[in-house]
Structure formats: structure tokens, C-alpha cells
Design a protein around this motif. Structure first.
Motif, short mmCIF file in Angstrom:
data_model
loop_
_atom_site.label_atom_id
_atom_site.label_comp_id
_atom_site.label_asym_id
_atom_site.label_seq_id
_atom_site.Cartn_x
_atom_site.Cartn_y
_atom_site.Cartn_z
N GLY A 138 24.99 -22.76 6.93
CA GLY A 138 25.24 -22.32 5.57
C GLY A 138 24.25 -22.86 4.55
O GLY A 138 24.46 -22.73 3.34
N PHE A 139 23.15 -23.46 5.05
CA PHE A 139 22.15 -24.04 4.13
C PHE A 139 21.11 -23.00 3.70
O PHE A 139 20.11 -23.34 3.07
CB PHE A 139 21.40 -25.21 4.79
CG PHE A 139 22.27 -26.40 5.13
CD1 PHE A 139 23.53 -26.56 4.57
CD2 PHE A 139 21.82 -27.37 6.01
CE1 PHE A 139 24.32 -27.66 4.87
CE2 PHE A 139 22.59 -28.48 6.32
CZ PHE A 139 23.85 -28.62 5.76
N GLY A 140 21.32 -21.75 4.07
CA GLY A 140 20.36 -20.68 3.74
C GLY A 140 19.47 -20.37 4.93
O GLY A 140 19.13 -21.27 5.70
N GLY A 141 19.10 -19.09 5.07
CA GLY A 141 18.22 -18.70 6.17
C GLY A 141 18.65 -17.38 6.76
O GLY A 141 19.64 -16.78 6.36
N VAL A 182 25.51 -31.82 0.06
CA VAL A 182 25.98 -30.48 -0.30
C VAL A 182 26.41 -30.46 -1.76
O VAL A 182 25.93 -29.65 -2.56
CB VAL A 182 27.13 -30.02 0.61
CG1 VAL A 182 27.72 -28.71 0.10
CG2 VAL A 182 26.64 -29.83 2.05
N LEU A 214 24.74 -27.11 -2.46
CA LEU A 214 23.73 -26.58 -1.53
C LEU A 214 24.11 -25.23 -0.95
O LEU A 214 23.24 -24.39 -0.68
CB LEU A 214 23.48 -27.59 -0.40
CG LEU A 214 22.52 -27.13 0.71
CD1 LEU A 214 21.13 -26.83 0.16
CD2 LEU A 214 22.44 -28.18 1.82
N TYR A 215 25.41 -24.99 -0.72
CA TYR A 215 25.82 -23.70 -0.12
C TYR A 215 25.47 -22.53 -1.04
O TYR A 215 25.20 -21.43 -0.58
CB TYR A 215 27.30 -23.69 0.24
CG TYR A 215 27.65 -24.66 1.36
CD1 TYR A 215 26.87 -24.74 2.50
CD2 TYR A 215 28.77 -25.48 1.27
CE1 TYR A 215 27.19 -25.61 3.52
CE2 TYR A 215 29.10 -26.36 2.30
CZ TYR A 215 28.30 -26.43 3.42
OH TYR A 215 28.62 -27.29 4.43
N THR A 220 23.22 -34.17 5.09
CA THR A 220 22.57 -33.42 4.02
C THR A 220 23.51 -33.38 2.82
O THR A 220 24.72 -33.17 3.00
CB THR A 220 22.28 -31.98 4.50
OG1 THR A 220 21.50 -32.05 5.69
CG2 THR A 220 21.53 -31.18 3.46
N GLY A 239 21.10 -23.03 -1.51
CA GLY A 239 20.31 -22.75 -0.31
C GLY A 239 20.20 -21.27 -0.03
O GLY A 239 19.13 -20.74 0.25
N ARG A 240 21.35 -20.60 -0.17
CA ARG A 240 21.39 -19.17 0.10
C ARG A 240 20.57 -18.39 -0.94
O ARG A 240 19.78 -17.51 -0.59
CB ARG A 240 22.86 -18.72 0.08
CG ARG A 240 23.07 -17.34 0.62
CD ARG A 240 24.56 -17.02 0.66
NE ARG A 240 24.74 -15.61 0.93
CZ ARG A 240 25.89 -14.96 0.82
NH1 ARG A 240 26.97 -15.60 0.45
NH2 ARG A 240 25.96 -13.67 1.08
N SER A 277 13.27 -16.02 -1.65
CA SER A 277 12.01 -16.15 -0.92
C SER A 277 11.65 -14.89 -0.14
O SER A 277 10.50 -14.64 0.15
CB SER A 277 12.05 -17.35 0.03
OG SER A 277 12.76 -17.02 1.22
N TRP A 297 12.63 -19.83 7.38
CA TRP A 297 13.10 -20.75 6.35
C TRP A 297 13.12 -22.16 6.92
O TRP A 297 13.76 -22.42 7.93
CB TRP A 297 14.50 -20.31 5.87
CG TRP A 297 15.01 -20.96 4.63
CD1 TRP A 297 16.16 -21.68 4.51
CD2 TRP A 297 14.43 -20.92 3.32
NE1 TRP A 297 16.32 -22.10 3.22
CE2 TRP A 297 15.28 -21.66 2.47
CE3 TRP A 297 13.26 -20.35 2.78
CZ2 TRP A 297 15.01 -21.82 1.10
CZ3 TRP A 297 13.00 -20.53 1.43
CH2 TRP A 297 13.86 -21.25 0.61
N GLU A 336 18.09 -19.50 -2.84
CA GLU A 336 16.64 -19.76 -2.70
C GLU A 336 16.04 -19.02 -1.52
O GLU A 336 14.94 -18.48 -1.60
CB GLU A 336 16.37 -21.27 -2.58
CG GLU A 336 16.52 -21.98 -3.91
CD GLU A 336 16.34 -23.49 -3.80
OE1 GLU A 336 16.09 -24.00 -2.69
OE2 GLU A 336 16.48 -24.16 -4.85
N TYR A 337 16.79 -18.96 -0.41
CA TYR A 337 16.29 -18.23 0.76
C TYR A 337 16.16 -16.74 0.42
O TYR A 337 15.12 -16.12 0.69
CB TYR A 337 17.21 -18.42 1.97
CG TYR A 337 16.92 -17.40 3.05
CD1 TYR A 337 15.74 -17.48 3.80
CD2 TYR A 337 17.77 -16.31 3.28
CE1 TYR A 337 15.44 -16.51 4.75
CE2 TYR A 337 17.48 -15.35 4.22
CZ TYR A 337 16.31 -15.45 4.95
OH TYR A 337 16.00 -14.49 5.88
N LEU A 338 17.22 -16.17 -0.17
CA LEU A 338 17.19 -14.73 -0.48
C LEU A 338 16.06 -14.41 -1.46
O LEU A 338 15.39 -13.38 -1.35
CB LEU A 338 18.54 -14.26 -1.02
CG LEU A 338 19.68 -14.23 0.03
CD1 LEU A 338 21.02 -13.91 -0.62
CD2 LEU A 338 19.39 -13.21 1.14
N GLY A 380 21.93 -14.13 4.26
CA GLY A 380 21.24 -15.33 3.77
C GLY A 380 22.00 -16.63 3.96
O GLY A 380 21.56 -17.68 3.51
#
Lengths: 280, 186
Positions: free
Chosen positions: A240-243, B164, B172-173, B162, B176-177, B183, A41, B179-181, A235
Motif C-alpha cells: 500500500g506504499f504506492g506502485g 505511515v 503514507l498510504y 516505514t 505514496g499512492r 509519476s 516505483w 505520488e506514484y500515480l 496505484g
């Protein structure tokens, strides 16, 4: 009987306070490097690169890794054939912390009373834990503990019927609820069994185990692996920005407990998982 | 999206930002964390002035390490923001433009961000030595007795943060999570 002057311990504690706040262990550094290479990510990858850059800057010795240079947790393993001379051990450890935090330009983050909250000005008193062990040596571990992650730690007195799944769910839920607060990627220390207080101490001691060390008990080695996979499927990601990279490692310490109990404590550490050791 | 924002930190500039955007901030910002926030709110209750003009200000939740000789400041990464949730809405209602910290905020803060067209930024937690490089000057302007928790006036150059929480309700918290999941097909 071997005599050790507590002033030697004091000097060593002072050195370790400074060292721990500037140099991460090779185990943590390698783990971050490996996870950076595996993180797909984009945002997460760039955060991890900044974290690696931060580690390099701190190693130059001017700026500590984190502004929260922690509450100084000092673990002592004292051989029972050691005779400590030259003063009181507790005073020597606190003097070492006072000097380390003052001479090392580290932040003084301790208040004298939890409710009246006046800063002691020198980061003392330390949290000192002593174990008496075999031999004639003293092992000192200084682990500065930041409170962003400490505040996200939890303990539960589960019923024995909750079993393995109850423990695992509690660990994963603790990391999920913590979200971005403890500065992920985190290191997760888990204490299972013992008493209410012992479970918490084991969780803290689990944070001192190298992140690349596999549990000697295959049952808990499997549990650590499964927990790390479950946490890294949440995730949350770095900051905590995703990944993918939410945790670097899960380490478990277990102990005998009462027929009526299943204590479980989860102590979270941030990616700046600091501890330095010396043997005298 | 990437932005470069220079002072004055007006609400007009904040309104264009969206959760997930990277921003390089240049200008004067102020530090305050737990104890300083408590004192500032007590000052307001007593009808006293705040240590700095709150209108269009940015408050950075940080308690830096002591500066070494020749350095403006020590390590200076963000502290966890939720501890300021009890105080932040009142300051946002007085015109504060942005907060810098790390971690989730409560509903009261999210509503205050929306209501005022403000922004909540995150800096990289635990990257305190790296962040110190973008702080060019620091001066204690209030509550000196609080040590690391004193209010400081900082001049920052290209301080990377960044977004949030944005003025349009983005978080964003959550985003972001999700969108990652998504993906990875979850």
C-alpha cells in the motif's frame, strides 16, 4: 473398489501443512519475480525484493513464510471407487492438522467459538471441503488461509441487470477498499453465479488455481486480464506504499445460477498465496 | 529519509519522523494484538497497572509462530492494525510513543497520533521470516494463556519499519499512492 486407510490421509495432511507454510508454489514465485522486474516505483521495488528474500529464508525450513500460518483449509477430491477404512475421515484430517501445526511449530490461530473466543490450542478444526469425483484416488489440497486478507473479502447478490460491468466494478472496488490491509500484492479469487454459499466457495477455490494459468473460457480469460490491469492501475502497490504491483493474478470460477440472481464473491489472498497438493 | 533510532523511544525522536521515512529500530518493544489490547483496556478500567510502562513505549501488533529450539522467536510479521483502532487512542493518550502494524487506521487513531506527537509504523506484512532475524530476544511478560497473543517483551536490532502516520499529519498510504500515480501521469 480401492481401500485407503485414513491414517495415510492424516500423515499426508500433516506433511502438507508444514510444506505449504514454508514453500510457495513456483507459479507464485515466478510471478513475483516477473513483477519485481517490471516494477518501476523505487519503494515498491524494494518491498518486492524483501518479499523475495523472505521466501528464500522460509525455504530453509526454520521460519514459516508468515506468522499467520492460517486456518487450515483442506480440500479433498475423493474418487467414488475409494473405500475409506481405519476411522473417520474428518477425525483423520483434524489429527493431521493438529500434528502438522504442533510438530511444525506453526501458529495456532483458531478459536473454538466466534464470540467466546477461546483458542483451541492446536489449530483445529480445519475447514474441510469434500468433492466426490470419478476414479479411485484421493487428492488432498491444504491451503492455510491468513485472515488479514480473508477479512477483506466480500460477497454481493447483484441483480442480473448489473451484468458484466457490475461484477467487474465490485471486484475492483473490493481490492481498492482493502488497500494496504491484505498485504498486497494480492491474489484475487472470484466466484460468479451459483448460490450465496457456492459463490464464496468458488472464490476460495479460484485461489487454488495456478496464478499463471489462463482461464479455459476465453470470455473469462479476457475478464481476468482486464480486471488485473484495472487493479494494477489503482496505484496501491506492494504494502500500500504506492506502485504498480497491487495484484499478482485474478482467477475466476463461474457456475450456473438462478434467473433472478447474479452472486459474486471476491476472496482475497496475500502474496503468501499458499497451497500444497498430494494424490494418494 | 533513513533513520536509525535507539531506545529510549522518546516523543522527541518520533517528532522528527515523516511519512515515508525508513527507520531501523534498536531496543525494547512490546507485542500486543487483539486479545491483549482488550485485556489491557479492561485493566485500565479496573484501575490496574498495564503489563509494561506505556510511556515512550512501542507496541508491535504481532502474534508470532512458536520458537524452535535455540531461537528467540518464530516468524513475526505485523498483523492488520485497524482491529486495534478501538483501543489505540487510549494508550496513545497515556504516552505510548509508537505502534507497529500494517494497514489503514481510522480517524480516531490519526487524531490521537497528532494530538500526542506519536508515530504509526508499518513493517512488511508477510515478510515474517525476514523480520524474525532482527528480533534478538523474546519473553512472555503477561497473558501467557493467550498463546500467540500473549504480551511479549522483545529486544530488536535494526528492525526495519516505514513511517505511515507522522506527528505532522502525514499519511503514507495517501501520499505514496498519489505520488506514484502522478509519476505515471494519472
Amino acid at each position: 473398489m480401492r481401500e485407503i486407510d485414513v491414517r495415510i490421509i492424516e500423515n499426508k495432511v500433516a506433511e502438507l501443512c508444514i510444506e505449504a507454510n514454508h514453500f510457495l508454489g513456483n507459479d507464485v514465485k515466478s510471478c513475483i519475480k516477473k513483477m519485481t522486474s517490471e516494477e518501476e516505483w523505487h519503494v515498491a521495488g524494494s518491498i518486492l525484493k524483501s518479499i523475495e528474500e523472505n521466501i528464500s529464508i522460509a525455504e530453509e525450513g526454520v521460519f514459516p513464510l508468515c506468522q499467520d500460518t492460517g486456518l487450515a483449509c483442506v480440500f479433498l477430491e475423493i474418487g467414488q471407487d475409494v473405500h475409506l477404512v481405519g476411522g473417520l475421515l474428518e477425525d483423520a484430517v483434524n489429527e493431521g492438522v493438529r500434528r502438522g501445526y504442533t510438530d511444525g511449530y506453526l501458529r495456532k490461530s483458531v478459536v473454538a467459538d466466534p464470540l467466546r473466543r477461546v483458542n483451541t490450542g492446536d489449530n483445529t478444526p480445519a475447514h474441510i471441503h469434500i468433492d466426490i469425483v470419478a476414479g479411485d484416488k484421493v487428492k488432498i489440497t491444504v491451503a492455510p488461509k491468513g485472515f488479514g486478507s480473508e477479512n477483506m473479502s466480500r460477497i454481493a447478490m447483484l441483480p442480473p441487470s448489473a451484468g458484466e460491468n457490475g461484477v467487474k466494478d465490485f471486484v475492483v472496488e473490493t481490492v481498492e477498499n482493502a488497500g494496504a490491509n491484505p498485504c498486497p500484492p494480492v491474489v484475487v479469487g472470484v466466484g460468479i453465479g451459483g448460490t450465496f454459499d457456492k459463490a464464496a466457495l468458488m472464490a476460495k477455490k479460484a485461489l487454488l488455481i495456478p496464478v499463471d494459468k489462463e482461464n479455459e473460457d476465453p470470455y473469462y480469460a479476457d475478464m481476468e486480464k482486464e480486471l488485473l490491469e484495472r487493479i494494477n492501475a489503482l496505484g496501491i502497490g506492494p504494502q500500500g506504499f504506492g506502485g504498480k504491483t497491487t495484484a499478482l493474478a485474478v482467477n475466476i470460477i463461474a457456475a450456473p445460477t438462478h434467473i433472478a440472481g447474479l452472486p459474486v464473491a471476491v476472496n482475497i489472498n496475500c502474496h503468501v498465496s499458499r497451497h500444497k497438493e498430494a494424490i494418494i | 529519509m533513513e533513520h536509525r533510532i535507539k531506545e529510549p523511544f522518546t516523543k522527541e525522536k518520533m517528532k522528527t519522523l515523516r511519512a515515508g521515512d525508513s527507520v531501523l529500530l534498536t531496543g525494547t518493544i512490546y507485542t500486543a494484538r487483539d486479545a491483549a489490547h482488550k485485556r489491557m483496556i479492561e485493566s485500565l478500567q479496573k484501575g490496574e497497572d498495564l503489563p509494561f510502562a506505556i510511556e515512550d513505549s512501542i507496541i508491535y501488533y504481532v502474534g508470532p509462530t512458536p520458537a524452535k529450539d535455540g531461537m528467540p522467536i518464530g516468524s513475526a510479521g505485523p498483523t492488520t492494525s485497524y482491529r486495534m483502532d478501538a483501543y489505540a487512542p487510549q494508550l496513545l493518550d497515556l504516552g505510548q510513543a509508537a505502534m507497529i502494524g500494517k494497514g489503514q487506521r481510522n480517524e480516531d487513531v490519526k487524531e490521537a497520533v497528532l494530538r500526542n506527537g506519536a508515530v504509526y509504523f508499518a513493517a512488511i506484512g508477510g515478510a515474517a521470516a525476514l523480520i524474525a532475524g532482527s528480533i534478538k530476544s523474546a519473553e512472555v511478560i503477561a497473558f501467557d494463556d493467550l498463546g500467540a497473543e500473549a504480551v511479549r517483551k522483545l529486544y530488536v536490532e535494526d528492525f526495519l519499519v516505514t513511517v505511515v502516520l507522522d506527528a505532522a499529519g502525514g499519511d503514507l498510504y495517501e501520499k505514496g499512492r498519489e505520488e506514484y500515480l502522478k509519476s505515471i501521469g494519472k
